[in-house]
Design a protein around this motif. Structure first.
Motif, PDB file in Angstrom:
ATOM      1  N   ALA A  32     -11.724   8.341 -31.521  1.00  0.00           N
ATOM      2  CA  ALA A  32     -10.792   8.068 -32.266  1.00  0.00           C
ATOM      3  C   ALA A  32      -9.775   6.941 -32.050  1.00  0.00           C
ATOM      4  CB  ALA A  32      -9.932   9.509 -32.999  1.00  0.00           C
ATOM      5  N   PHE A  33      -9.448   6.022 -32.938  1.00  0.00           N
ATOM      6  CA  PHE A  33      -8.450   5.067 -32.337  1.00  0.00           C
ATOM      7  C   PHE A  33      -7.446   4.892 -33.397  1.00  0.00           C
ATOM      8  CE2 PHE A  33     -12.104   2.839 -34.082  1.00  0.00           C
ATOM      9  CZ  PHE A  33     -11.703   1.892 -34.864  1.00  0.00           C
ATOM     10  N   ASP A  34      -5.994   4.452 -32.966  1.00  0.00           N
ATOM     11  CA  ASP A  34      -5.264   4.121 -33.814  1.00  0.00           C
ATOM     12  C   ASP A  34      -5.421   2.558 -34.212  1.00  0.00           C
ATOM     13  OD1 ASP A  34      -3.681   6.210 -34.040  1.00  0.00           O
ATOM     14  OD2 ASP A  34      -1.959   5.843 -32.799  1.00  0.00           O
ATOM     15  N   TYR A  35      -4.809   2.206 -35.521  1.00  0.00           N
ATOM     16  CA  TYR A  35      -5.026   1.083 -35.886  1.00  0.00           C
ATOM     17  C   TYR A  35      -3.627   0.595 -36.954  1.00  0.00           C
ATOM     18  CZ  TYR A  35      -7.071  -3.398 -37.249  1.00  0.00           C
ATOM     19  OH  TYR A  35      -7.341  -4.680 -37.359  1.00  0.00           O
ATOM     20  N   PRO A  36      -2.966  -0.296 -36.305  1.00  0.00           N
ATOM     21  CA  PRO A  36      -1.783  -0.619 -37.316  1.00  0.00           C
ATOM     22  C   PRO A  36      -2.171  -1.060 -38.765  1.00  0.00           C
ATOM     23  CG  PRO A  36      -2.021  -2.321 -35.454  1.00  0.00           C
ATOM     24  CD  PRO A  36      -3.028  -1.169 -35.318  1.00  0.00           C
ATOM     25  N   LEU A  37      -1.620  -0.827 -39.864  1.00  0.00           N
ATOM     26  CA  LEU A  37      -2.008  -1.184 -41.086  1.00  0.00           C
ATOM     27  C   LEU A  37      -0.794  -2.196 -41.812  1.00  0.00           C
ATOM     28  CD1 LEU A  37      -2.990   2.062 -42.606  1.00  0.00           C
ATOM     29  CD2 LEU A  37      -4.517   0.474 -41.977  1.00  0.00           C
ATOM     30  N   ASP A  38      -1.323  -3.103 -42.515  1.00  0.00           N
ATOM     31  CA  ASP A  38      -0.441  -3.985 -43.381  1.00  0.00           C
ATOM     32  C   ASP A  38      -0.732  -3.227 -44.672  1.00  0.00           C
ATOM     33  OD1 ASP A  38       0.495  -5.663 -45.300  1.00  0.00           O
ATOM     34  OD2 ASP A  38      -0.713  -7.370 -44.481  1.00  0.00           O
ATOM     35  N   ARG A  39       0.281  -2.849 -45.095  1.00  0.00           N
ATOM     36  CA  ARG A  39       0.072  -1.918 -46.487  1.00  0.00           C
ATOM     37  C   ARG A  39      -0.495  -2.476 -47.485  1.00  0.00           C
ATOM     38  NH1 ARG A  39       3.191   3.021 -46.329  1.00  0.00           N
ATOM     39  NH2 ARG A  39       4.181   3.021 -44.531  1.00  0.00           N
ATOM     40  N   ALA A  83       3.100   1.087 -40.749  1.00  0.00           N
ATOM     41  CA  ALA A  83       2.012   2.216 -41.088  1.00  0.00           C
ATOM     42  C   ALA A  83       1.183   2.005 -40.076  1.00  0.00           C
ATOM     43  CB  ALA A  83       1.784   2.104 -42.208  1.00  0.00           C
ATOM     44  N   HIS A  84       0.001   3.254 -39.680  1.00  0.00           N
ATOM     45  CA  HIS A  84      -0.940   3.145 -39.009  1.00  0.00           C
ATOM     46  C   HIS A  84      -2.049   4.075 -39.608  1.00  0.00           C
ATOM     47  CE1 HIS A  84       0.886   6.583 -36.956  1.00  0.00           C
ATOM     48  NE2 HIS A  84      -0.479   6.827 -36.350  1.00  0.00           N
ATOM     49  N   ALA A  85      -3.359   4.027 -39.107  1.00  0.00           N
ATOM     50  CA  ALA A  85      -4.305   4.921 -39.368  1.00  0.00           C
ATOM     51  C   ALA A  85      -5.006   5.441 -38.129  1.00  0.00           C
ATOM     52  CB  ALA A  85      -5.288   4.327 -40.467  1.00  0.00           C
ATOM     53  N   VAL A  86      -5.630   6.576 -38.287  1.00  0.00           N
ATOM     54  CA  VAL A  86      -6.674   6.887 -37.106  1.00  0.00           C
ATOM     55  C   VAL A  86      -8.071   6.983 -37.732  1.00  0.00           C
ATOM     56  CG1 VAL A  86      -7.178   8.512 -35.520  1.00  0.00           C
ATOM     57  CG2 VAL A  86      -5.022   8.369 -35.990  1.00  0.00           C
ATOM     58  N   PHE A  87      -8.856   6.249 -37.097  1.00  0.00           N
ATOM     59  CA  PHE A  87     -10.233   5.960 -37.398  1.00  0.00           C
ATOM     60  C   PHE A  87     -11.009   6.332 -36.467  1.00  0.00           C
ATOM     61  CE2 PHE A  87      -8.333   2.458 -39.563  1.00  0.00           C
ATOM     62  CZ  PHE A  87      -8.772   2.460 -40.852  1.00  0.00           C
ATOM     63  N   ARG A  88     -12.388   7.036 -36.963  1.00  0.00           N
ATOM     64  CA  ARG A  88     -13.196   7.612 -35.848  1.00  0.00           C
ATOM     65  C   ARG A  88     -14.561   7.351 -36.714  1.00  0.00           C
ATOM     66  NH1 ARG A  88     -17.308  10.136 -33.936  1.00  0.00           N
ATOM     67  NH2 ARG A  88     -17.314  11.071 -31.895  1.00  0.00           N
ATOM     68  N   PHE A  89     -15.612   6.637 -36.341  1.00  0.00           N
ATOM     69  CA  PHE A  89     -16.915   6.273 -36.915  1.00  0.00           C
ATOM     70  C   PHE A  89     -17.811   7.130 -36.254  1.00  0.00           C
ATOM     71  CE2 PHE A  89     -14.080   2.799 -37.735  1.00  0.00           C
ATOM     72  CZ  PHE A  89     -14.419   2.513 -38.938  1.00  0.00           C
ATOM     73  N   TYR A  90     -18.919   7.328 -36.927  1.00  0.00           N
ATOM     74  CA  TYR A  90     -20.090   8.305 -36.863  1.00  0.00           C
ATOM     75  C   TYR A  90     -21.427   7.489 -36.897  1.00  0.00           C
ATOM     76  CZ  TYR A  90     -16.717  12.173 -36.745  1.00  0.00           C
ATOM     77  OH  TYR A  90     -15.734  12.873 -36.458  1.00  0.00           O
ATOM     78  N   GLU A  91     -22.501   7.911 -36.193  1.00  0.00           N
ATOM     79  CA  GLU A  91     -23.961   7.499 -36.123  1.00  0.00           C
ATOM     80  C   GLU A  91     -24.007   6.188 -36.054  1.00  0.00           C
ATOM     81  OE1 GLU A  91     -25.702   9.843 -35.786  1.00  0.00           O
ATOM     82  OE2 GLU A  91     -24.407  11.646 -35.932  1.00  0.00           O
ATOM     83  N   GLU A  92     -24.552   5.351 -37.258  1.00  0.00           N
ATOM     84  CA  GLU A  92     -24.782   4.224 -37.140  1.00  0.00           C
ATOM     85  C   GLU A  92     -23.787   3.105 -37.216  1.00  0.00           C
ATOM     86  OE1 GLU A  92     -26.511   6.291 -39.062  1.00  0.00           O
ATOM     87  OE2 GLU A  92     -28.643   6.506 -38.096  1.00  0.00           O
TER      88      GLU A  92
END
Length: 59
Positions: free
Chosen positions: A24-31, A2-11
């Motif tokens: 935005a960046f993909d990140y592999p997940l350990d469930r 599994a993977h998730a897409v993250f994008r962080f804002y501001e601080e």
């Protein structure tokens, strides 16, 4: 895997390596991992929150 897409804002970008800020960046997940752990692992080793001292645990 599994993977998730993250994008962080501001601080929150202050806690990320430069190549992951404001994109935005993909990140592999350990469930079995908590989202907190995934976010912490996405940081570069040795990064600290701005103004944090080593004695405070880095944020």
């Amino acid at each position: 895997m599994a993977h998730a897409v993250f994008r962080f804002y501001e601080e929150l970008n202050d806690f990320l390596p430069p190549d992951r800020r404001k994109v935005a960046f993909d990140y592999p997940l350990d469930r079995r991992a908590a989202i907190k752990d995934v976010i912490e692992r996405s940081r570069q080793r040795g990064d600290r929150a701005p103004g944090a001292s080593p004695a405070s645990g880095g944020g």
